[in-house]
Design an enzyme around this catalytic site. Structure first.
Site, PDB file in Angstrom:
ATOM      1  N   ASP A  78       0.864  -1.184   0.000  1.00 10.01           N
ATOM      2  CA  ASP A  78       0.000   0.000   0.000  1.00 10.01           C
ATOM      3  C   ASP A  78       0.894   1.226   0.000  1.00 10.01           C
ATOM      4  O   ASP A  78       1.419   1.628   1.043  1.00 10.01           O
ATOM      5  CB  ASP A  78      -0.922  -0.005   1.230  1.00 10.01           C
ATOM      6  CG  ASP A  78      -2.015  -1.079   1.143  1.00 10.01           C
ATOM      7  OD1 ASP A  78      -1.794  -2.100   0.453  1.00 10.01           O
ATOM      8  OD2 ASP A  78      -3.069  -0.899   1.776  1.00 10.01           O
ATOM      9  N   LYS A  84      -6.785   3.325  -3.571  1.00  6.39           N
ATOM     10  CA  LYS A  84      -7.191   3.327  -2.168  1.00  6.39           C
ATOM     11  C   LYS A  84      -7.377   4.764  -1.727  1.00  6.39           C
ATOM     12  O   LYS A  84      -6.611   5.644  -2.127  1.00  6.39           O
ATOM     13  CB  LYS A  84      -6.100   2.619  -1.349  1.00  6.39           C
ATOM     14  CG  LYS A  84      -6.290   2.631   0.153  1.00  6.39           C
ATOM     15  CD  LYS A  84      -5.200   1.788   0.838  1.00  6.39           C
ATOM     16  CE  LYS A  84      -5.185   2.016   2.348  1.00  6.39           C
ATOM     17  NZ  LYS A  84      -4.097   1.276   3.015  1.00  6.39           N
ATOM     18  N   LYS A 113     -10.187   0.389  -2.654  1.00  7.21           N
ATOM     19  CA  LYS A 113     -10.113   0.163  -1.215  1.00  7.21           C
ATOM     20  C   LYS A 113     -10.349   1.455  -0.449  1.00  7.21           C
ATOM     21  O   LYS A 113      -9.473   2.307  -0.376  1.00  7.21           O
ATOM     22  CB  LYS A 113      -8.735  -0.408  -0.839  1.00  7.21           C
ATOM     23  CG  LYS A 113      -8.550  -0.604   0.676  1.00  7.21           C
ATOM     24  CD  LYS A 113      -7.188  -1.200   1.009  1.00  7.21           C
ATOM     25  CE  LYS A 113      -6.946  -1.192   2.526  1.00  7.21           C
ATOM     26  NZ  LYS A 113      -5.591  -1.668   2.872  1.00  7.21           N
TER      27      LYS A 113
END
Lengths: 293, 334, 490
Positions: B166, B234, B270
């Protein structure tokens, strides 16, 4: 009785005022106009239904341009009309005396008030929106504004008795806000209206914004009332004609014209006008837009 | 419940191909700017209204049970604190594998999300359970470090066994219009996700939408990340407010939907941070279903970055099963 | 650990289980009388049935008010006006209106459920739009009741007297609020006729008036069909007519009142253009188009029934629109997840079918998403017609159903020309991110409401009403109040 050698006056031909031009009636008909004592004054054009139709076309054609002028510009043009009236003041005084049989002081007063009324309405051009428009505090993230817009082409049956002050008092509120008008002048006293048309023609008022017809109401009013390209109908001059006015209002329903009904009696034209004659021929447009980043 | 899709797989090199589709766009700041600013705008009020209406969907009974299990399987169970320890990470990992020790039918979470130095610990516990290890990298959460440091951070996590990375974008670069720099950092990070065996960790690109402020920027950054090869986009680090919101996620879901239309490539989404209740999670699933489509209703394509959410999902799950309300003492605290 | 991607597995499906709002909250009596002079009374005419359009179940028998019943109601309203309501201090009238607003909020769910049952509209809309609007209108106009001196007519403006109000079936409660709230605030009393297919919530509102201790005769409800409405409009002791409904009936009313002193507000039909430029925020524009035509099954006078889309993005917008339409949930109005409910009546359904068939016969392309419609009740799927031109009847006539016509344009001027090329002028929508173009378009469009980058938004404070054959007068805001007042000198 004229004598040989005496100069003859050049008489005026009283014509219609349509699209900025002065045509005779398409029908070729005219009618005799008498002064207040019944003496012959002139032949006025007798407008036909086709003249009414042409006047509506001219008014429709002029609407887009006139309504999109700035309010400031319309104000100046109406003020200019007042200036030109002032310039031709003696002529109007004479016309009113002759038509309505008024004495000099009364006629002076009528012309004074007519000019002042134009000045009063001229000033409204760029104020009416502020007075009757609104910013609406809606319960959500939206910019929301209501503002008046002209209704469109307004057919006006002008007052029958007050041939100048009444006329000015019904035309000015219609056009100052951006409408265009087809006006049926006082049948019995049409001459001040024709002179007023000549002022309009020389006052920067675009052709077609005001169109003036002369003749009997019954020849044109029904056609204007039922015309599907007329947006509103002012029946102020139909005072006393209960049956006709009702029929015209019914005809006006065919395209839901906004109708100003005739008053029970001819109004006191010296009274403060108020806003009704303007607001009757205005539409409120409400515009929404989200507020966001 | 099926396990998550592969993290590390060569079969998912598609986004790189998509990147090639945009070769004429991604050559310079100017061409990127032209492209990103040529995307349709997002009207804030309209987008928020749409999200709010979707939020009124009423998901009951069997649909709710399905949604809760699906949401559990989509959770990236997260701990990203300075006070994290191997003990904490081990406990969290255990919980991710068996969220409800009392109920074998309860699905596992999708992943455990930790800082790079905790990857090995998590990996050790999770083994081949099917629960992935995700690591935040690239100088999370601010992204304020030299590129070399960010890439080293990434490689470190991959080497330690992370299935998913991430990363954070350089919001400063994005906001100052240096789109090419952002793009190239994502490309470089994705390359740093490569593993010696030829496979690659999946890359989630954290946009930190709370700092980008406008939905227009959310749409632009989504496209920028997708063109650069992100497997997931995300919303947030969880360290900046606001974090995930329904409208931000709506705009991202529209972006992945449109990206698939344009390229044939699917990208995951996400939302992370601030999603604490089952009710919230279900709203997100409704939005996935109705905006991007049911294809995205898999842990491979949609995740929740969350910590406390899982317990609420578990309590709701118990309520659905037993018919009575549960309490915090009946779910594990890690 | 490497796992095989699950893209090979079948597409997951997320089917929403039924989520019906409970009907238990409403108590529908087998039969209803009229509400006259503060009491429910038997009508002298026949009774008619009101049905649930989603199931065709008979809900109740309703009294049809005869001309004599209407006369009694008008007399009651006149008495209440003369003796009580017009004499009451504005601040006291205000309290009644505030009280009504609060009771509406307290009984909001009950009103919403009953509205959905009688009308067929989705509970989501009756709960989130209609009922909140009902409360908001009473709350807004309550505040005007003691401020009439500032309404713009000078000091001491006067009420008009008895208002005869006739409302349609598409927004029974909201239209009732638009009519009754400003009338009462200004000191008028009312006789209101709800539509024959949706009388129940007006009768529940009558009960709310009783709970609020509103003086007898201030609000009277006469149920019935066209004949009842005509009796009310023609009644010589009615001072003001307010009508929302079809343009045809509006014209009849305008003829009926010709030559009288009645003032009239008419809010009639529309054929609004929703104009999408190539630089629009497309996702929101598509939402706006969907909301514009499928909100309330398209039973909306200001519905955006003509989509005018710039040719350069027409295909893309249409594709997005169809994709979005496929997610619309059509069905049980009481299900909280329903987006499109039942068509209000068999008669309306027949009209929608007829015009749609004509559209097809005239060569327009017809498309609806696959959707399972219930076997009983009145249903029509969300429908879009492509390849429509201004010459098609579906582009000119008000369908009043979930049917959208798609036309294209090339330039802003062409968009305006097409948008304005209709006898109607109620509303229009514009979608573009360019501010100056929005303002130019807003100036050019001949419509009473222009929604820019939004659609179908209403507010108690915002005037609403039409140009041209969409009617005259405005409802909402200060202007809506002025429609029930006259200056002290008038």
């Amino acid at each position: 009785m004229s004598r040989p050698g005496e100069r003859q006056t050049v008489r005026k031909t009283y014509k219609l005022f349509i699209g900025g031009a002065f045509p005779r009636s398409e029908s070729g008909h005219s009618y005799k106009v008498a002064d207040a004592r019944g003496a012959f004054v002139a032949n006025a054009a007798m407008a036909s239904r086709k003249d009414a139709r042409d006047a509506v076309s001219a008014a429709r054609k002029a609407f887009a341009g006139w309504s999109s002028r700035t309010a400031y510009n319309r104000a100046q043009i109406l003020y200019r009309v007042a200036e030109m009236m002032e310039d031709r003041r003696p002529q109007f005084v004479e016309a009113v005396k002759q038509s309505e049989g008024l004495g000099s002081r009364q006629a002076d007063k009528v012309v004074d008030e007519s000019i002042d009324r134009l000045v009063w309405y001229a000033g409204w051009a760029d104020k009416i929106t502020q007075v009757i428009g609104s910013a609406n505090p809606v319960a959500g993230p939206y910019f929301n504004l209501s503002s008046p817009e002209p209704t469109g082409v307004v057919a006006v049956v002008a007052p029958q008795a007050s041939s100048l002050l009444g006329l000015v008092s019904v035309i000015a509120p219609v056009v100052v806000t951006g409408n265009t008008a087809v006006v049926l002048a006082s049948h019995a006293h049409p001459l001040p209206a024709v002179t007023f048309a000549e002022v309009l023609a020389t006052s920067d008022v675009p052709g077609g914004v005001v169109n003036i017809l002369t003749g009997p109401m019954t020849a044109t009013a029904p056609w204007l009332a039922s015309h599907m390209d007329v947006n509103a109908l002012d029946l102020t001059g139909a005072t006393g004609l209960v049956e006709e006015a009702t029929a015209w209002e019914e005809a006006a329903a065919d395209n839901l014209k906004r109708v100003l009904r005739p008053p029970a009696a001819e109004p006191d034209w010296y009274a403060e006008p108020g806003l009704d004659r303007m607001t009757t021929f205005l539409e409120t447009k409400t515009v929404w837009h989200p507020i966001g980043i | 419940m099926t396990t998550t899709s592969s993290a590390a797989t060569g079969a998912r090199s598609g986004a790189i191909d998509a990147g090639r589709d945009f070769a004429d766009v991604t050559g310079s700041d100017a061409s990127l700017r032209r492209f990103l600013h040529g995307l349709p705008g997002v009207d804030q009020v309209g987008a928020e209204a749409r999200a709010a209406v979707l939020g009124t969907r009423s998901i009951k009974t069997s649909a709710k049970a399905q949604a809760i299990d699906l949401a559990i399987s989509m959770v990236d169970l997260t701990t990203l604190e300075g006070m994290d320890t191997p003990g904490k990470v081990r406990a969290l990992s255990a919980k991710a594998m068996r969220p409800d020790p009392a109920d074998q039918s309860c699905p596992a979470a999708a992943a455990v999300c930790v800082y790079a130095d905790m990857v090995a610990t998590a990996r050790q516990v999770l083994g081949d359970s099917g629960v992935n290890v995700a690591a935040v990298a690239t100088a999370f959460p601010s992204g304020r470090a030299a590129l070399g440091v960010k890439l080293a951070d990434t490689r470190d996590a991959v080497e330690a066994g992370a299935d998913e990375i991430d990363m954070v974008i350089d919001r400063g670069a994005f906001l100052s219009g240096r789109y090419l720099q952002v793009f190239e950092e994502i490309v470089a990070t994705r390359e740093a996700c490569a593993r010696p065996d030829g496979r690659s960790a999946h890359l989630k690109v954290i946009c930190e939408t709370g700092e980008l402020q406008t939905y227009d920027n959310v749409r632009r950054v989504s496209w920028l990340a997708m063109m650069a090869g992100a497997h997931f986009i995300k919303t947030s680090t969880g360290k900046v407010q606001p974090a995930a919101t329904l409208p931000v996620t709506l705009v991202m879901l529209e972006a992945v939907r449109d990206f698939r239309e344009a390229t044939g490539q699917m990208v995951g989404v996400k939302p992370a941070g601030g999603i604490r209740t089952s009710k919230d999670a279900i709203k997100y699933l409704v939005m996935v279903n109705e905006v991007a489509g049911a294809d995205w209703l898999r842990p491979a394509w949609f995740r929740f970055g969350a910590s406390t959410l899982l317990n609420d999902l578990l309590m709701q799950r118990t309520r659905m099963r037993t018919g009575r309300y549960s309490g915090p003492d009946y779910v594990t605290l890690d | 650990m490497v796992k095989v991607p699950d893209t090979a597995t079948p597409t997951p499906s997320f089917d929403y289980a039924p989520a019906p709002e409970s009907r238990a909250i409403v108590d529908i009596a087998p039969s209803y009388g009229l509400f006259v002079d503060g009491q429910f009374v038997d009508g002298q005419g026949r009774a008619f049935k009101t049905i649930n359009p989603a199931t065709e179940e008979v809900l109740a028998e309703i009294a049809e008010a005869s001309a004599a019943d209407v006369d009694l109601a008008v007399r009651a309203a006149r008495r209440a006006h003369t003796r009580v309501w017009s004499r009451m201090a504005g601040r006291e009238r205000a309290k009644y209106l505030y009280r009504i607003a609060r009771i509406v909020q307290e009984r909001g769910r009950e009103l919403a459920v009953l509205e959905s049952i009688d009308n067929g509209k989705p509970i989501r809309e009756s709960r989130d739009v209609d009922v909140p609007a009902l409360a908001a209108h009473f709350f807004y106009y309550a505040g005007w009741a003691d401020k009439l001196d500032h309404a713009g007519l000078g000091p001491d403006p006067r009420s008009l007297g008895v208002a005869g109000q006739v409302i349609p079936w598409n927004f029974p409660l909201m239209m009732l609020a638009w009519k009754i709230a400003p009338a009462l605030a200004a000191g008028n009393t009312v006789v209101l006729k709800p539509a024959e297919t949706t009388p129940l919530t007006a009768l529940l509102f009558a009960e709310i008036c009783q709970q609020a201790d509103l003086p007898a005769g201030v609000v009277n409800i006469v149920t019935g069909a066209g004949a009842t409405g005509r009796a009310l409009v023609a009644h010589p002791d009615v001072d003001k007519i307010a009508f929302t409904g079809s343009t045809d009936v509006g014209k009849q009313i305008a003829r009926t009142v010709a030559g009288t002193s009645k003032t009239v507000t008419l809010e009639l039909g529309g054929k609004a253009a929703n104009i999408v430029f190539d630089d629009a925020p497309l996702d929101q524009a598509v939402e706006g188009v969907v909301n514009g035509i499928f909100f309330n099954q398209g039973h909306v006078c200001c519905a955006g029934s003509r989509l005018l889309v710039q040719e350069s993005v027409a295909e893309e917008v249409l594709a997005r629109l169809k994709r979005r339409m496929a997610t619309l949930r059509v069905g049980d109005p009481l299900d909280k997840n329903t987006d499109v409910g039942a068509i209000n009546s068999a008669e309306q359904l027949a009209k929608i079918r007829q015009l749609s068939d004509i559209g097809e016969a005239e060569g327009a392309g017809r498309w609806s998403p696959p959707c399972d419609l219930p076997a009983t009740g009145f249903w029509f799927p969300p429908t879009v017609f492509t390849g429509v031109t201004q010459a098609h009847r579906i582009a000119r006539e008000e369908v009043f159903g979930p049917v959208l016509s798609v036309l294209t344009f090339r330039t802003p001027a062409e968009a305006v020309e097409k948008a304005n090329n209709t006898p109607y002028g109620l509303s229009a929508g514009v979608w573009t991110e360019k501010g100056s173009r929005i303002l130019w378009m807003a100036n050019q469009l001949r419509a009473g409401t222009v929604w820019a980058n939004t659609f179908n938004k209403f507010d108690a404070s915002a005037p609403f009403g039409g140009y041209k054959e969409s009617g005259y007068g405005r409802e909402g805001g200060r202007e809506g109040l002025l429609a029930y007042l006259k200056g002290a000198s008038a």
